[in-house]
Design an enzyme around this catalytic site. Structure first.
Site, PDB file in Angstrom:
ATOM      1  N   SER A   1       0.864  -1.150   0.059  1.00 44.44           N
ATOM      2  CA  SER A   1      -0.146  -0.125  -0.027  1.00 44.44           C
ATOM      3  C   SER A   1       0.671   1.214  -0.037  1.00 44.44           C
ATOM      4  O   SER A   1       1.657   1.622   0.869  1.00 44.44           O
ATOM      5  CB  SER A   1      -0.848   0.079   1.232  1.00 44.44           C
ATOM      6  OG  SER A   1      -1.841  -1.028   1.021  1.00 44.44           O
TER       7      SER A   1
ATOM      8  N   HIS B   1      -3.116   0.403  -4.895  1.00 39.12           N
ATOM      9  CA  HIS B   1      -2.843  -0.645  -5.652  1.00 39.12           C
ATOM     10  C   HIS B   1      -3.067  -0.657  -7.133  1.00 39.12           C
ATOM     11  O   HIS B   1      -4.211  -0.833  -7.453  1.00 39.12           O
ATOM     12  CB  HIS B   1      -3.385  -1.880  -5.110  1.00 39.12           C
ATOM     13  CG  HIS B   1      -2.873  -2.252  -3.615  1.00 39.12           C
ATOM     14  ND1 HIS B   1      -1.883  -2.974  -3.075  1.00 39.12           N
ATOM     15  CD2 HIS B   1      -3.087  -1.499  -2.554  1.00 39.12           C
ATOM     16  CE1 HIS B   1      -1.826  -3.178  -1.926  1.00 39.12           C
ATOM     17  NE2 HIS B   1      -2.468  -2.226  -1.603  1.00 39.12           N
TER      18      HIS B   1
ATOM     19  N   HIS C   1      -5.344  -9.030  -1.257  1.00 40.53           N
ATOM     20  CA  HIS C   1      -5.282  -9.233   0.347  1.00 40.53           C
ATOM     21  C   HIS C   1      -6.357 -10.448   0.667  1.00 40.53           C
ATOM     22  O   HIS C   1      -7.550 -10.439  -0.094  1.00 40.53           O
ATOM     23  CB  HIS C   1      -5.694  -8.183   1.266  1.00 40.53           C
ATOM     24  CG  HIS C   1      -4.926  -7.093   1.012  1.00 40.53           C
ATOM     25  ND1 HIS C   1      -4.886  -6.114  -0.249  1.00 40.53           N
ATOM     26  CD2 HIS C   1      -3.760  -6.832   1.599  1.00 40.53           C
ATOM     27  CE1 HIS C   1      -3.836  -5.283  -0.153  1.00 40.53           C
ATOM     28  NE2 HIS C   1      -3.312  -5.463   0.749  1.00 40.53           N
TER      29      HIS C   1
ATOM     30  N   TYR D   1      -8.702 -10.231   2.967  1.00 46.20           N
ATOM     31  CA  TYR D   1      -9.837  -9.436   3.368  1.00 46.20           C
ATOM     32  C   TYR D   1     -10.604  -9.147   2.201  1.00 46.20           C
ATOM     33  O   TYR D   1     -11.871  -8.685   2.289  1.00 46.20           O
ATOM     34  CB  TYR D   1      -9.613  -8.258   4.274  1.00 46.20           C
ATOM     35  CG  TYR D   1      -8.546  -7.224   3.627  1.00 46.20           C
ATOM     36  CD1 TYR D   1      -9.145  -6.320   2.666  1.00 46.20           C
ATOM     37  CD2 TYR D   1      -7.356  -7.172   4.086  1.00 46.20           C
ATOM     38  CE1 TYR D   1      -8.458  -5.123   2.114  1.00 46.20           C
ATOM     39  CE2 TYR D   1      -6.741  -5.984   3.592  1.00 46.20           C
ATOM     40  CZ  TYR D   1      -7.014  -5.219   2.607  1.00 46.20           C
ATOM     41  OH  TYR D   1      -6.189  -4.230   1.984  1.00 46.20           O
ATOM     42  N   GLU D   2     -10.077  -9.076   0.973  1.00 41.22           N
ATOM     43  CA  GLU D   2     -10.941  -8.698  -0.359  1.00 41.22           C
ATOM     44  C   GLU D   2     -11.902  -9.979  -0.767  1.00 41.22           C
ATOM     45  O   GLU D   2     -12.636  -9.684  -1.765  1.00 41.22           O
ATOM     46  CB  GLU D   2      -9.967  -8.316  -1.409  1.00 41.22           C
ATOM     47  CG  GLU D   2      -9.167  -7.349  -1.304  1.00 41.22           C
ATOM     48  CD  GLU D   2      -8.373  -6.562  -2.114  1.00 41.22           C
ATOM     49  OE1 GLU D   2      -8.658  -6.485  -3.225  1.00 41.22           O
ATOM     50  OE2 GLU D   2      -7.019  -6.681  -1.931  1.00 41.22           O
TER      51      GLU D   2
ATOM     52  N   ALA E   1       2.713  -1.867   4.318  1.00 40.18           N
ATOM     53  CA  ALA E   1       2.763  -0.841   5.218  1.00 40.18           C
ATOM     54  C   ALA E   1       2.307  -1.525   6.423  1.00 40.18           C
ATOM     55  O   ALA E   1       1.383  -2.632   6.391  1.00 40.18           O
ATOM     56  CB  ALA E   1       1.430   0.001   4.468  1.00 40.18           C
TER      57      ALA E   1
ATOM     58  N   MET F   1      -1.922  -6.571   7.204  1.00 39.54           N
ATOM     59  CA  MET F   1      -2.830  -7.475   6.809  1.00 39.54           C
ATOM     60  C   MET F   1      -2.127  -8.189   5.577  1.00 39.54           C
ATOM     61  O   MET F   1      -3.037  -8.662   4.645  1.00 39.54           O
ATOM     62  CB  MET F   1      -4.025  -6.880   6.412  1.00 39.54           C
ATOM     63  CG  MET F   1      -4.391  -5.832   7.635  1.00 39.54           C
ATOM     64  SD  MET F   1      -5.946  -4.762   6.983  1.00 39.54           S
ATOM     65  CE  MET F   1      -6.061  -3.693   8.501  1.00 39.54           C
ATOM     66  N   SER F   2      -0.942  -8.319   5.415  1.00 39.32           N
ATOM     67  CA  SER F   2      -0.579  -9.301   4.233  1.00 39.32           C
ATOM     68  C   SER F   2       0.484 -10.060   4.505  1.00 39.32           C
ATOM     69  O   SER F   2       1.238 -10.119   5.591  1.00 39.32           O
ATOM     70  CB  SER F   2      -0.357  -7.865   3.118  1.00 39.32           C
ATOM     71  OG  SER F   2       0.776  -7.134   3.341  1.00 39.32           O
TER      72      SER F   2
ATOM     73  N   ASN G   1       2.069   4.310  10.520  1.00 35.46           N
ATOM     74  CA  ASN G   1       1.420   4.805  11.613  1.00 35.46           C
ATOM     75  C   ASN G   1       1.827   4.144  13.162  1.00 35.46           C
ATOM     76  O   ASN G   1       2.264   3.114  12.974  1.00 35.46           O
ATOM     77  CB  ASN G   1      -0.310   4.685  11.566  1.00 35.46           C
ATOM     78  CG  ASN G   1      -0.535   3.278  11.185  1.00 35.46           C
ATOM     79  OD1 ASN G   1      -0.412   2.702  10.409  1.00 35.46           O
ATOM     80  ND2 ASN G   1      -1.218   2.732  12.457  1.00 35.46           N
TER      81      ASN G   1
ATOM     82  N   HIS H   1      -6.844   4.666   6.467  1.00 33.93           N
ATOM     83  CA  HIS H   1      -6.015   4.055   5.025  1.00 33.93           C
ATOM     84  C   HIS H   1      -5.349   5.353   4.455  1.00 33.93           C
ATOM     85  O   HIS H   1      -4.332   5.209   3.968  1.00 33.93           O
ATOM     86  CB  HIS H   1      -6.923   3.685   4.152  1.00 33.93           C
ATOM     87  CG  HIS H   1      -6.231   3.035   2.858  1.00 33.93           C
ATOM     88  ND1 HIS H   1      -5.228   2.019   3.172  1.00 33.93           N
ATOM     89  CD2 HIS H   1      -6.278   3.326   1.397  1.00 33.93           C
ATOM     90  CE1 HIS H   1      -4.791   1.541   2.001  1.00 33.93           C
ATOM     91  NE2 HIS H   1      -5.582   2.445   0.928  1.00 33.93           N
TER      92      HIS H   1
HETATM   93  N1  HPA Z   1      -2.897  -2.155  11.462  1.00 35.23           N
HETATM   94  C1  HPA Z   1      -2.895  -2.997  10.578  1.00 35.23           C
HETATM   95  N2  HPA Z   1      -2.572  -2.922   9.223  1.00 35.23           N
HETATM   96  C2  HPA Z   1      -1.950  -1.877   8.756  1.00 35.23           C
HETATM   97  C3  HPA Z   1      -1.675  -0.784   9.833  1.00 35.23           C
HETATM   98  C4  HPA Z   1      -2.127  -1.292  11.138  1.00 35.23           C
HETATM   99  O1  HPA Z   1      -1.830  -0.001  11.919  1.00 35.23           O
HETATM  100  N3  HPA Z   1      -1.158   0.249   9.268  1.00 35.23           N
HETATM  101  C5  HPA Z   1      -1.036  -0.254   7.941  1.00 35.23           C
HETATM  102  N4  HPA Z   1      -1.535  -1.568   7.849  1.00 35.23           N
END
Ligand code: HPA
Length: 278
Positions: free
Chosen positions: A33, A64, A86, A88-89, A116, A217-218, A241, A253
């Site tokens: 991402s 993406h 991903h 979750y998609e 990310a 998440m990947s 973050n 996001h």
């Molecule tokens: N949590 C989960 N996935 C993420 C995060 C997060 O804080 N930041 C970027 N992808």
């Protein structure tokens, strides 16, 4: 969509790619991402949209692009995934490993994977880069393992070892390059959750206790499939973050994409250095 992938489906995709590029890539690169711009500097690239490759999982997520970029970078022939699908998609977990299988059948031996991630480790801040030295796969532990189903013996054994799925030699090389280029790189453990909801503060405190430094998440499904087939893996998390362990901030996001802008030049310098030295 079918849950289990067959060698015929993989080889159909391999044929399509071979017919659309003159290159024979040896290194695969997955850009997560907000990190897709790394692909813009590939020389004389061939581009292949995911939607034109049979069986290839397509991402629907902002940030993406959804195409392969194949060409030369620092003297190495690379196949870059500009964006990824991903779990979750809505894809079965086995399908998330499809691109890695295809890479392997194309002759790719090394995978560089990026994502990310949120920082659980209090020493990390947005914009930082972390080498993934190990992972926690709560999804795989819970049964969602990308190798579930009939084993594809062409790639590797039924019960593959995962004790060194992040290549120690590549990690050492990357640290040296970071030192030389004066880029701070953390070493840490990445935990992969299913998403798409971000974590609650209680989730995050739990993840901290079990040893995670960054959360996303990947990546882990792809790395398990790569390790199964004997590929060398180098993994990076771009810290987008601070994870919200005390509930005082919110994660979005947009924040993730914004931090990508700071991370891309660092990751580009590091990855260029690694490719040149490999
Ligand atoms: N949590 C989960 N996935 C993420 C995060 C997060 O804080 N930041 C970027 N992808």
């Amino acid at each position: 969509m079918e849950e289990f992938i067959t060698i015929n489906q993989i080889d159909k995709a391999v044929e399509v790619i071979k017919n659309k590029t003159k290159y024979q890539p040896k290194v695969g690169l997955i850009l997560g991402s907000g990190l897709g711009d790394l692909a813009e500097s590939v020389n004389l690239a061939d581009f292949i949209d995911y939607k034109d490759i049979p069986g290839w999982p397509v991402s629907t997520i902002e940030g993406h692009k959804g195409r392969l970029v194949i060409g030369d970078l620092e003297g190495k022939t690379v196949l870059i995934m500009q964006g990824r699908a991903h779990y979750y998609e809505g894809y079965p977990i086995t399908q998330i490993g499809f691109p890695i299988r295809v890479m392997r059948r194309l002759g790719i031996e090394t995978l560089i994977v990026t994502n990310a991630a949120g920082a659980i480790n209090p020493d990390y801040k947005p914009g930082d880069v972390m080498i993934i030295t190990d992972h926690l796969s709560l999804m795989a532990m819970g049964g969602e393992n990308p190798l579930r189903g009939p084993n594809l013996d062409e790639f590797g054994p039924r019960f593959p070892d995962m004790s060194r799925c992040y290549d120690p030699t590549l990690i050492k090389l990357t640290k040296e390059i970071g030192d030389k280029k004066k880029i701070v790189i953390h070493n840490g453990v990445y935990v992969c959750l299913a998403g798409p909801s971000f974590e609650t503060p209680a989730d995050l405190r739990f993840l901290k206790i079990i040893g995670a430094d960054a959360v996303g998440m990947s990546t882990v499904p792809e790395v398990i499939v790569a390790a199964h087939s004997g590929m060398k893996v180098l993994g990076f998390s771009g810290i987008s973050n601070k994870a919200n362990l005390d509930g005082s901030t919110v994660t979005t996001h947009q924040e993730v994409l914004q931090a990508g802008k700071e991370i891309v030049p660092k990751l580009e310098a590091i990855i260029r250095g690694v490719l040149a030295a490999m």
